[in-house]
Structures are given as structure tokens and as C-alpha cells.
Scaffold this active site. Structure first.
Site, short mmCIF file in Angstrom:
data_model
loop_
_atom_site.label_atom_id
_atom_site.label_comp_id
_atom_site.label_asym_id
_atom_site.label_seq_id
_atom_site.Cartn_x
_atom_site.Cartn_y
_atom_site.Cartn_z
N THR A 56 0.50 -0.89 0.03
CA THR A 56 0.06 0.26 0.34
C THR A 56 0.14 1.46 0.15
O THR A 56 0.36 2.80 -1.15
CB THR A 56 -0.77 0.14 1.35
OG1 THR A 56 -1.38 -1.04 1.43
CG2 THR A 56 -1.85 1.30 1.37
N SER A 116 5.87 4.09 8.04
CA SER A 116 4.43 4.75 9.36
C SER A 116 4.24 4.82 10.50
O SER A 116 5.27 4.58 11.38
CB SER A 116 3.78 4.55 8.54
OG SER A 116 2.77 5.49 9.01
N HIS A 117 3.97 3.74 10.37
CA HIS A 117 2.91 3.63 12.23
C HIS A 117 3.19 1.91 12.59
O HIS A 117 3.26 2.03 14.10
CB HIS A 117 1.71 4.31 12.20
CG HIS A 117 0.90 2.75 10.97
ND1 HIS A 117 0.89 2.91 9.66
CD2 HIS A 117 0.79 1.36 11.21
CE1 HIS A 117 0.90 1.90 8.53
NE2 HIS A 117 0.41 1.19 10.15
N LYS A 135 9.94 3.74 0.23
CA LYS A 135 9.11 4.28 -0.52
C LYS A 135 10.25 5.07 -0.90
O LYS A 135 10.07 6.34 -0.93
CB LYS A 135 7.40 4.17 -0.23
CG LYS A 135 7.46 5.79 0.17
CD LYS A 135 5.65 6.28 0.51
CE LYS A 135 5.59 7.41 1.40
NZ LYS A 135 4.12 7.99 1.54
N ASP A 174 1.95 9.72 13.17
CA ASP A 174 2.13 8.76 13.71
C ASP A 174 3.56 8.70 13.19
O ASP A 174 4.28 9.78 12.94
CB ASP A 174 1.73 7.92 12.85
CG ASP A 174 2.10 8.57 11.56
OD1 ASP A 174 2.39 9.63 10.95
OD2 ASP A 174 2.35 7.55 10.42
N ASP A 215 6.05 8.65 10.35
CA ASP A 215 6.85 9.53 9.05
C ASP A 215 5.67 11.10 9.33
O ASP A 215 6.10 11.33 8.60
CB ASP A 215 6.62 8.95 7.97
CG ASP A 215 4.93 8.96 8.38
OD1 ASP A 215 4.77 8.10 8.47
OD2 ASP A 215 4.79 7.88 6.38
N ASP A 270 2.37 11.67 8.85
CA ASP A 270 1.32 12.18 7.51
C ASP A 270 0.01 11.45 8.09
O ASP A 270 -0.98 11.87 7.57
CB ASP A 270 1.39 11.19 7.08
CG ASP A 270 1.89 10.07 6.76
OD1 ASP A 270 2.23 9.66 8.15
OD2 ASP A 270 1.99 8.83 6.01
N ARG A 271 -0.24 10.50 9.76
CA ARG A 271 -1.31 10.54 9.98
C ARG A 271 -1.78 11.29 11.43
O ARG A 271 -0.97 11.97 11.81
CB ARG A 271 -1.52 9.01 10.73
CG ARG A 271 -1.16 7.99 9.54
CD ARG A 271 -0.91 6.60 10.43
NE ARG A 271 -1.07 5.72 8.85
CZ ARG A 271 -1.97 4.38 9.24
NH1 ARG A 271 -2.40 3.95 10.37
NH2 ARG A 271 -2.11 3.63 8.11
N SER A 305 -8.08 5.44 7.32
CA SER A 305 -6.97 5.33 8.69
C SER A 305 -6.08 7.00 9.21
O SER A 305 -4.78 6.13 9.37
CB SER A 305 -6.12 4.34 8.19
OG SER A 305 -5.81 4.93 6.76
N LYS A 314 -1.30 12.39 2.37
CA LYS A 314 -1.33 12.81 3.79
C LYS A 314 -0.97 13.43 5.03
O LYS A 314 0.83 13.47 4.96
CB LYS A 314 -2.49 11.91 4.57
CG LYS A 314 -1.16 10.38 5.52
CD LYS A 314 -1.75 9.19 5.48
CE LYS A 314 -1.24 8.33 6.03
NZ LYS A 314 -1.09 7.34 4.45
N ARG A 354 -8.68 -6.71 7.58
CA ARG A 354 -9.34 -5.12 8.00
C ARG A 354 -10.65 -5.97 8.22
O ARG A 354 -11.36 -6.20 6.69
CB ARG A 354 -8.88 -4.36 7.98
CG ARG A 354 -7.27 -4.14 7.40
CD ARG A 354 -6.73 -2.98 7.83
NE ARG A 354 -5.10 -2.20 7.05
CZ ARG A 354 -4.80 -2.31 8.41
NH1 ARG A 354 -5.16 -2.50 9.98
NH2 ARG A 354 -3.76 -1.97 8.27
C1 G1P Z 1 -3.15 1.28 5.65
C2 G1P Z 1 -4.30 2.14 5.72
C3 G1P Z 1 -4.28 3.02 4.53
C4 G1P Z 1 -2.99 3.69 4.73
C5 G1P Z 1 -1.91 2.74 4.84
C6 G1P Z 1 -0.57 3.81 4.33
O1 G1P Z 1 -2.83 0.78 4.78
O2 G1P Z 1 -5.56 0.92 6.22
O3 G1P Z 1 -4.96 4.00 4.75
O4 G1P Z 1 -2.86 4.57 3.17
O5 G1P Z 1 -1.87 2.28 5.76
O6 G1P Z 1 -0.46 4.64 5.84
P1 G1P Z 1 -3.12 -1.28 4.19
O7 G1P Z 1 -2.35 -2.12 5.96
O8 G1P Z 1 -4.28 -1.05 4.88
O9 G1P Z 1 -3.22 -1.92 3.58
ZN ZN Z 2 2.33 7.83 8.14
#
Ligand code: G1P
Ligand code: ZN
Length: 541
Positions: A16, A111-112, A124, A275, A277, A279-280, A363, A374, A494
Site C-alpha cells: 500500500t 509509518s506507524h 518508498k 504517527d 512519519d 502523515d497520520r 486510517s 497525507k 480489516r
Molecule cells: C494502511 C491503511 C491505509 C493507508 C496505509 C499507509 O494500509 O489502511 O489507509 O494508506 O496504511 O498509511 P493497509 O495496511 O490497510 O494496506
Molecule cells: Zn505514516
């Protein structure tokens, strides 16, 4: 310059949001190198190009940056712009890519997800518009990883990452920049800083939990230094390689101390978190948590109160699993609304074409056309600007919103680290039954329609398939099923649940209570227990 023979490494598939793996996989010889070379190969080489490089400061961030510097030099890049100490929040990186009109950027983050030698790492590539590479490019990068025979790396000393200014690596220039300054400038063009200063001067109080991740320096500079919020407004503000052993995911589960504070009698007016990085975002008022889906809708309805959006919005886009709350606002405002697959990369074209101004995901992701990612702190500042203009509490703003548009009760249930086969079986099970589901009764819910979401990009005509199963019930409730594309361990299922309560209905129910019926129907339809042995999710957000 050295050319090193290598061989394809299996599984370097961007998900993703780029390539995410356990850190110990990334530290294997050649792993990072193969992927970086594949990025350069996929974009027609790095020769004479300029890139932004930075990351969220997690364990291995600085080592990875040194490798990227040497590889960029050996691949003929003209210049790298790197955040001091290797730090750049994802939205700040996106902004620098755009501001400097570079050929893209490499962002290091998972990220998170937690950081550390036994935790997660990620990388990325973002394209020149500042956004995550679209599927055409991530596909090309993956293809390169499967045929790669060599990579190029300069045999030079590590660079200094801690001092601003320009240095040379062979023929390549490296510029170390303040990670915050340009981002700070951008925020000043969007929001009424005078009004925000007056808000804090009037006694308004907030807590911003940076979760020991990258936003600490950004939030401290902007909220405390520029806007005059008292010292201590930003908590956990120093970025740490292991995020203080936390899980830098801004939701009620992982940002629990903030939630507890906000639900207590000592709660300040406003709470927020960001989070790994940056962005959240999580937004929480005194005694009220704002779901990201509602946050997007409230921001859409009120954005015109901030100077950067006073001309109104072109439209709003949301990812498919996000609730329909923002659609209701778009409809009333008479502006565009779009439903895209999960992942920020699908918003890029809509933003570039001027079809939408705001975007969001359930998310905890919200953003606008100011960058192509974001942006956690941006969302917080927009909320503050709205609060400063309306002089209402967060709860009052939400109640007013629900009275006007109705309330979309919403929750996501995650079943983490289930066997990959079990995850695939659930999705196959659903796929095979889609046609027979309409009309079926499960408890109090009757299925109205069921399909697998696919997206036709209205700008470039590309089609993205297998983007999640949608089950719509006659009651107006909805269940969506997806497998995560960012996990690093087994599969994560999910289940996204929503239920609409129109204006005038009871908007005061407890969320999980309100969603009980649709949750039970969803569990039965997907046979989650039979496939996984689980009856309850690991995390509800
Ligand atoms: C998750 C979130 C998605 C977000 C991504 C990157 O991806 O659900 O909305 O864009 O992290 O932060 P997922 O693990 O569901 O593929
Ligand atoms: Zn992030």
C-alpha cells in the site's frame, strides 16, 4: 565507483505504501541496495537527477541514508536534498520534492509500525508531484527487483548529516536542510497564524502527542514557538529510533495516555497525535474522540474558514473503506466527491487535475492539495483554525455536524497476524459467494448488495482491481473486508463497519454498541471464526 554483482531477491513487492519488511530483512547484505537500484532503474536511471531523501528517524534510518547517498552518487545523480540528521516527515518530504521541482524522493519509514532491529523498516519512492509512486511505477520497480544483476555504489566515506549546507560526494552535491523550515512556511500560507496565536493567548489548551516520532520538532516549532502554546503542549516530542518502544500509531489504542487524559476532568480543550512519519493524525476533543471519517467531513464542511481554503473546495476524495460522511458534505456543497482504493497514491491524479482539494482515509489520514501526502500536523492546524473561528468545543462542532448531515457510526476491526492462507481463504470465500449474498438475512441485517471494489482512475484511465469486498445492507449499514498491504507479519484482516443515523436520530450511542448488528452479520458472512479461530479483533479503531 563500484559496480557490485547481485541477484534478484524474492518478495521486494511494494505494498500500500512502499516496501515494508522486518528491519533484519532490510539489514541483510544487498537487500536495501537491490531495491534502491531497482528504483533508479525503473525511472530510467538517476543520471543528472535531483532527489529528496529523508525518513522518520527509526532504527537503520541513518545507515540506509548513507547507502542511498553512495548509490545515488554512483548512479550519476546531480543532487540530493536531505533533512538534517536524516529526518523528514513524509509531508515535509513531499513539499520539498514539489518546492525544489526535483525528480522525486526516497522516503524511509514504516509509518506507524514500531521501529528497532526486531521491528519494522520501510522505503518508498515518491514521484515529482510529491506523491507516492503510482502502481505503474511501483510495478516497474518490482519488475526491476526480479531481473536485477548489479547495483552501483560509490566507495566513499559517510557524509555528515548533522550540519546544514552543501557538501560534495564525488560529482554529486548533497544539501542538508532544516527539516522543518520550509514546511513551517507552507503552513503559514494556509492558516491564520495571528488568529491561532490569539486562541492560545486566550487560554485555549491542547496536548499534541508526537509519540517519539518525527513530528516532534515540527509540532514544537509551530505550536509552541510560533503560535505561543505553552511549553509542554507537545509531549513525547523527541524522535527516538525505537519511538520509546512505542507503537507510533495515533489511534485510541496506541495513543492511550492521551485518550485517558482527554476523557478525564483535567482534559485540555483539544488533543492530537501523529504517527511515525508524521502523515497520520488523531483528533480528540474533551470527552469525545473524532473518527478520521468524521474529521474529514468536518474539515470539508468548515475548511473555508481557513485562509488557504477560503475560495472553497473543488471536491473531496475518500478511500472506499472510509465512511460516507464526507460524501454527504460534498453533496450539500455541490462539489465533486470520489471514492478511491486504499492508499494515498490514488489521490495524486485527482489533486493534480484540480478535481479535489481535500482527501482522507479512515486510517487517520487527512490532507489537501498543499502536498501529495497525507499530513498529520496540517490536519491539526486546520482543526485549530476552525476552532479559533467558530469558538465552539470539538463536541459542539460534531453535534452540530451530525444534526446537519446525520452521523455515520464507524469502526474498523483488525485481526492481526493471522496465517496468510487464512486471510486469502476469507477473501476467496467472500468472492465466491458475492452473487448469492443479496437477500440473505443475518441476524437483523439483510444484504442489499455485494461486490468487489475496483477503481477506474478518471484521469489516466488505469484500473485497480481487488480493492476489497463491500457488503451493503438494507438498513443502510455497510461492511467492507480487506487484507492489509502494509503488514510485515502474516496477514491482517480489516473489517470496516458503518451505520448511518440520519439527522434527528439518536447520535449518542456508544460506537461498538451501535455497530453490533452489522458486526455480527459481517462475522457470519465471512466465516471469520471458522477460518481463523478468532471471535474478537485485536484492535478496534
Ligand atoms: C494502511 C491503511 C491505509 C493507508 C496505509 C499507509 O494500509 O489502511 O489507509 O494508506 O496504511 O498509511 P493497509 O495496511 O490497510 O494496506
Ligand atoms: Zn505514516
Amino acid at each position: 565507483m563500484d559496480t557490485i554483482a547481485t541477484a534478484p531477491i524474492e518478495g521486494q513487492v511494494p505494498g500500500t505504501s512502499g516496501l515494508r519488511k522486518k528491519t533484519r530483512i532490510f539489514t541483510q547484505t544487498g537487500y536495501l541496495e537491490n531495491f534502491v537500484q531497482s528504483i533508479f532503474n525503473a525511472i530510467g536511471g538517476a543520471d543528472d537527477k535531483t532527489f529528496v531523501v529523508g525518513g522518520d528517524g527509526r532504527f537503520f534510518n541513518d545507515t540506509a541514508i548513507q547507502t542511498i547517498v553512495k548509490m545515488a552518487a554512483a548512479n550519476g545523480a546531480r543532487k540530493l536534498i536531505i533533512g538534517r540528521n536524516g529526518l523528514l516527515s513524509t509531508p515535509a518530504a513531499s513539499h520539498l520534492i514539489r518546492l525544489n521541482k526535483t525528480d522525486g524522493g526516497i522516503i524511509l519509514s514504516a509509518s506507524h509500525n514500531p521501529g528497532g532491529i526486531d521491528e519494522d523498516f520501510g522505503i518508498k519512492f515518491n514521484v515529482p508531484n510529491g506523491g507516492p509512486a503510482p502502481e505503474g511505477i511501483t510495478g516497474a520497480i518490482y519488475h526491476q527487483t526480479t531481473v536485477l544483476q548489479e547495483y552501483r555504489i560509490a566507495d566513499v566515506a559517510d557524509i555528515g548529516l548533522s550540519r546544514d549546507g552543501i557538501q560534495a560526494v564525488g560529482a554529486m552535491q548533497v544539501e542538508i536542510v532544516d527539516p522543518v523550515a520550509r514546511y513551517h512556511d507552507l503552513m503559514e500560507t494556509l492558516f491564520d497564524f495571528d488568529k491561532l496565536r490569539a486562541l492560545f493567548a486566550s487560554g485555549f489548551r491542547m496536548k499534541f502527542d508526537a509519540m517519539h516520532a518525527v513530528t516532534g520538532p515540527y509540532a514544537t516549532a509551530i505550536l509552541e514557538k510560533a503560535l505561543g502554546a505553552p511549553e509542554g503542549t507537545v509531549i513525547n516530542g523527541v524522535p527516538l529510533p525505537d519511538f520509546g518502544r512505542g507503537h507510533p500509531d495515533p489511534n485510541p489504542v496506541w495513543a492511550k495516555p492521551l485518550m485517558v487524559l482527554m476523557m478525564s476532568p483535567q482534559a485540555p480543550d483539544f488533543g492530537a497525535a501523529s504517527d511515525g512519519d508524521g502523515d497520520r493524525n488523531m483528533v480528540v476533543g474533551r470527552s469525545i474522540y473524532v473518527t478520521p471519517s468524521d474529521s474529514l467531513a468536518v474539515l470539508a464542511a468548515n475548511a473555508h474558514l481557513a485562509p488557504g481554503y477560503q475560495a472553497g473546495l473543488a471536491g473531496v476524495a475518500r478511500s472506499m473503506p472510509t465512511s460516507a460522511a464526507s460524501d454527504r458534505v460534498a453533496e450539500r456543497l455541490g462539489i465533486n466527491s470520489f471514492e478511491t482504493p486504499t492508499g494515498w497514491k490514488f489521490f495524486g491524479n485527482l489533486l493534480d487535475e484540480g478535481l479535489v482539494t481535500l482527501c482522507g482515509e479512515e486510517s487517520a489520514g487527512t490532507g489537501s492539495n498543499h502536498v501529495r501526502e497525507k499530513d498529520g500536523l496540517w490536519a491539526v492546524l486546520l482543526w485549530l483554525n476552525i476552532l479559533a473561528e467558530r469558538r465552539l468545543s470539538v463536541l459542539e462542532i460534531l453535534n452540530d455536524h451530525w444534526n446537519t448531515y446525520g452521523r455515520d457510526y464507524y469502526s474498523r476491526h483488525d485481526y492481526e497476524a493471522i496465517p496468510i492462507e487464512a486471510g486469502n481463504e476469507i477473501m476467496d470465500h467472500l468472492r465466491n459467494r458475492l452473487a448469492e449474498l443479496p437477500g440473505q438475512v443475518h441476524g437483523d441485517e439483510t444484504v442489499a448488495s455485494a461486490d468487489e471494489f475496483s477503481y477506474l482512475d478518471p484521469v489516466d484511465g488505469s484500473v485497480s482491481e481487488n480493492q476489497g469486498m463491500r457488503i451493503q445492507f438494507e438498513s443502510g449499514s455497510r461492511a467492507v473486508f480487506r487484507l492489509s498491504g502494509t503488514g510485515t507479519e502474516g496477514a491482517t484482516l480489516r473489517i470496516y463497519l458503518s451505520r448511518f443515523a440520519p439527522p434527528g436520530d439518536d447520535h449518542g450511542l456508544e460506537t461498538q454498541q451501535a455497530l453490533r448488528q452489522v458486526q455480527q452479520a459481517a462475522m457470519a458472512i465471512a466465516a471469520v471464526q471458522a477460518h481463523t479461530g478468532r471471535t474478537d479483533p485485536d484492535v478496534c479503531t
